[in-house]
Enzyme design. Structure first.
Site, PDB file in Angstrom:
ATOM      1  N   SER A   8       0.848  -1.195   0.000  1.00  0.00           N
ATOM      2  CA  SER A   8       0.000   0.000   0.000  1.00  0.00           C
ATOM      3  C   SER A   8       0.884   1.245   0.000  1.00  0.00           C
ATOM      4  O   SER A   8       1.431   1.652   1.026  1.00  0.00           O
ATOM      5  CB  SER A   8      -0.909   0.017   1.237  1.00  0.00           C
ATOM      6  OG  SER A   8      -1.716   1.166   1.199  1.00  0.00           O
ATOM      7  N   HIS A  33      -0.507  -1.339  -4.379  1.00  0.00           N
ATOM      8  CA  HIS A  33      -1.881  -0.893  -4.090  1.00  0.00           C
ATOM      9  C   HIS A  33      -1.834   0.627  -3.988  1.00  0.00           C
ATOM     10  O   HIS A  33      -1.093   1.188  -3.155  1.00  0.00           O
ATOM     11  CB  HIS A  33      -2.336  -1.498  -2.768  1.00  0.00           C
ATOM     12  CG  HIS A  33      -3.746  -1.191  -2.404  1.00  0.00           C
ATOM     13  ND1 HIS A  33      -4.823  -1.903  -2.892  1.00  0.00           N
ATOM     14  CD2 HIS A  33      -4.260  -0.238  -1.583  1.00  0.00           C
ATOM     15  CE1 HIS A  33      -5.939  -1.383  -2.375  1.00  0.00           C
ATOM     16  NE2 HIS A  33      -5.613  -0.387  -1.581  1.00  0.00           N
ATOM     17  N   ASP A  35      -3.877   3.943  -3.395  1.00  0.00           N
ATOM     18  CA  ASP A  35      -5.124   4.534  -2.883  1.00  0.00           C
ATOM     19  C   ASP A  35      -5.337   5.928  -3.453  1.00  0.00           C
ATOM     20  O   ASP A  35      -4.456   6.782  -3.373  1.00  0.00           O
ATOM     21  CB  ASP A  35      -5.076   4.590  -1.345  1.00  0.00           C
ATOM     22  CG  ASP A  35      -5.140   3.202  -0.743  1.00  0.00           C
ATOM     23  OD1 ASP A  35      -4.202   2.821  -0.005  1.00  0.00           O
ATOM     24  OD2 ASP A  35      -6.107   2.492  -1.032  1.00  0.00           O
ATOM     25  N   MET A  37      -8.126   9.069  -3.275  1.00  0.00           N
ATOM     26  CA  MET A  37      -9.239   9.570  -2.467  1.00  0.00           C
ATOM     27  C   MET A  37      -9.622  10.970  -2.931  1.00  0.00           C
ATOM     28  O   MET A  37      -8.773  11.723  -3.413  1.00  0.00           O
ATOM     29  CB  MET A  37      -8.833   9.625  -0.989  1.00  0.00           C
ATOM     30  CG  MET A  37      -8.344   8.287  -0.442  1.00  0.00           C
ATOM     31  SD  MET A  37      -7.814   8.470   1.288  1.00  0.00           S
ATOM     32  CE  MET A  37      -7.056   6.859   1.538  1.00  0.00           C
ATOM     33  N   HIS A  66      -7.065   1.788  -6.005  1.00  0.00           N
ATOM     34  CA  HIS A  66      -8.248   1.633  -5.145  1.00  0.00           C
ATOM     35  C   HIS A  66      -8.912   3.004  -5.068  1.00  0.00           C
ATOM     36  O   HIS A  66      -8.387   3.914  -4.430  1.00  0.00           O
ATOM     37  CB  HIS A  66      -7.798   1.145  -3.763  1.00  0.00           C
ATOM     38  CG  HIS A  66      -8.908   1.113  -2.758  1.00  0.00           C
ATOM     39  ND1 HIS A  66      -8.653   1.114  -1.397  1.00  0.00           N
ATOM     40  CD2 HIS A  66     -10.254   1.076  -2.881  1.00  0.00           C
ATOM     41  CE1 HIS A  66      -9.802   1.082  -0.736  1.00  0.00           C
ATOM     42  NE2 HIS A  66     -10.789   1.061  -1.624  1.00  0.00           N
ATOM     43  N   MET A  68     -11.337   5.476  -3.796  1.00  0.00           N
ATOM     44  CA  MET A  68     -12.261   5.867  -2.739  1.00  0.00           C
ATOM     45  C   MET A  68     -12.779   7.263  -3.096  1.00  0.00           C
ATOM     46  O   MET A  68     -12.408   8.273  -2.499  1.00  0.00           O
ATOM     47  CB  MET A  68     -11.562   5.853  -1.371  1.00  0.00           C
ATOM     48  CG  MET A  68     -11.252   4.443  -0.892  1.00  0.00           C
ATOM     49  SD  MET A  68     -10.052   4.367   0.436  1.00  0.00           S
ATOM     50  CE  MET A  68      -8.545   4.338  -0.530  1.00  0.00           C
ATOM     51  N   MET A 136     -13.102  -4.534   2.324  1.00  0.00           N
ATOM     52  CA  MET A 136     -12.461  -3.626   3.277  1.00  0.00           C
ATOM     53  C   MET A 136     -12.566  -4.221   4.669  1.00  0.00           C
ATOM     54  O   MET A 136     -13.654  -4.551   5.130  1.00  0.00           O
ATOM     55  CB  MET A 136     -13.131  -2.249   3.252  1.00  0.00           C
ATOM     56  CG  MET A 136     -12.944  -1.453   1.963  1.00  0.00           C
ATOM     57  SD  MET A 136     -11.221  -1.179   1.549  1.00  0.00           S
ATOM     58  CE  MET A 136     -10.682  -0.156   2.924  1.00  0.00           C
ATOM     59  N   ASP A 171      -8.170  -5.457   2.534  1.00  0.00           N
ATOM     60  CA  ASP A 171      -7.481  -4.183   2.647  1.00  0.00           C
ATOM     61  C   ASP A 171      -7.820  -3.527   3.983  1.00  0.00           C
ATOM     62  O   ASP A 171      -8.963  -3.145   4.211  1.00  0.00           O
ATOM     63  CB  ASP A 171      -7.930  -3.279   1.488  1.00  0.00           C
ATOM     64  CG  ASP A 171      -7.208  -1.961   1.461  1.00  0.00           C
ATOM     65  OD1 ASP A 171      -7.627  -1.080   0.694  1.00  0.00           O
ATOM     66  OD2 ASP A 171      -6.223  -1.803   2.205  1.00  0.00           O
TER      67      ASP A 171
HETATM   68  C1  DX5 Z   1      -7.260   2.669   3.665  1.00  0.00           C
HETATM   69  C2  DX5 Z   1      -6.544   2.100   2.450  1.00  0.00           C
HETATM   70  C3  DX5 Z   1      -5.577   1.010   2.781  1.00  0.00           C
HETATM   71  C4  DX5 Z   1      -4.559   1.394   3.850  1.00  0.00           C
HETATM   72  C5  DX5 Z   1      -4.171   0.166   4.604  1.00  0.00           C
HETATM   73  O1  DX5 Z   1      -8.392   3.356   3.222  1.00  0.00           O
HETATM   74  O2  DX5 Z   1      -7.473   1.573   1.528  1.00  0.00           O
HETATM   75  O3  DX5 Z   1      -4.938   0.561   1.601  1.00  0.00           O
HETATM   76  O4  DX5 Z   1      -3.421   1.944   3.265  1.00  0.00           O
HETATM   77  O5  DX5 Z   1      -3.362   0.567   5.667  1.00  0.00           O
HETATM   78  P1  DX5 Z   1      -3.206  -0.376   6.956  1.00  0.00           P
HETATM   79  O6  DX5 Z   1      -2.629  -1.672   6.439  1.00  0.00           O
HETATM   80  O7  DX5 Z   1      -2.276   0.405   7.817  1.00  0.00           O
HETATM   81  O8  DX5 Z   1      -4.567  -0.561   7.515  1.00  0.00           O
HETATM   82 ZN    ZN Z   2      -6.775   0.675  -0.256  1.00  0.00          ZN
END
Ligand code: DX5
Ligand code: ZN
Length: 227
Positions: A8, A33, A35, A37, A66, A68, A136, A171
């Site tokens: 991530s 991965h 993210d 947002m 990913h 969001m 999730m 995740d």
């Molecule tokens: C949170 C992200 C994850 C996050 C996971 O919204 O989608 O990918 O980075 O981080 P940890 O493993 O610290 O929960």
């Molecule tokens: Zn994620």
């Protein structure tokens, strides 16, 4: 299918993200991965298409985005151009998932559908053929959160709907305790963040030992294809 460990990137050292991608690639991650947002779907911001484009030349491993965000379709072009391989949108962000799935394919990416912890797994029934499913195991938007203990049951239900060929990602707070529980429930892609990979040193050796510890704890499980 062997367990896939996906780093991530939002949890990496953002002041030297390029070096982090190289170190993680050398350490043996299977994918990245990424993210994305928008500050609305979740009250946070994270990585962007420009950041993806900047680090894309540094690794040939798959980039799994990913999303969001409230309007995932708006990010198709920029993330495809930036070099993403997988585009995982949230089921909660669109009433027309199948239309978005075909748009993702038209952009040369593979589709994934992510579910927030409060969303019934049954919503996967209308997209049961999607190549990637993401369950999730924390509320989305932030790293370092506590794990939601119902996650293995949700993974089991998702595997029952989507069958053995889907990749099921988990995740959120994935570590050496939670990963085996999720693997036995049928997960096969593990997003590694602050609970497993980014806990100590930020170099290839530290990442390699964190990854082998994760692979060791998963070796004894029926990863990915649990009944
Ligand atoms: C949170 C992200 C994850 C996050 C996971 O919204 O989608 O990918 O980075 O981080 P940890 O493993 O610290 O929960
Ligand atoms: Zn994620």
């Amino acid at each position: 299918m062997a367990a896939e460990l996906s780093a991530s990137l939002m949890c990496a050292r953002l002041d030297r993200l390029g070096e982090e991608v190289v170190a993680l690639d050398r350490a043996g991650v299977d994918s990245f991965h990424i993210d994305v947002m928008d500050g609305h779907f979740v009250p946070n911001l994270a990585l962007t298409a420009d950041i993806v484009a900047a680090v894309r030349p540094l690794s040939r491993l798959p980039f799994q985005a990913h999303l969001m965000v409230e309007d995932p379709a708006a990010y198709l072009e920029p993330l495809a151009q930036a070099g993403c391989d997988v585009f995982i949108f949230h089921a909660e962000a669109t009433p027309y998932p199948r239309r978005l799935m075909s748009q993702i394919a038209k952009h040369g990416m593979r589709a994934g559908v992510a579910l927030n912890p409060a969303t019934p797994v049954a919503v996967l029934e209308s997209v049961a053929d999607v190549p990637f499913v993401q369950i999730m195991s924390v509320e989305p938007g932030f790293a370092g959160q506590d794990w939601i203990t119902t996650s293995p049951d949700r993974v089991r239900a998702a595997r029952a709907i989507c069958g053995p060929d889907a990749s099921i990602l988990v995740d959120g707070h994935i570590d050496r305790t939670t990963a085996p529980l999720l693997a036995d429930a049928g997960a096969d892609v593990f997003v590694c963040g602050t609970s497993s990979l980014f806990r100590g040193g930020h170099d290839t050796a530290a990442y390699a030992s964190a990854l082998s510890a994760m692979r060791e704890c998963l070796a004894a499980t029926t990863t990915g294809r649990a009944a």
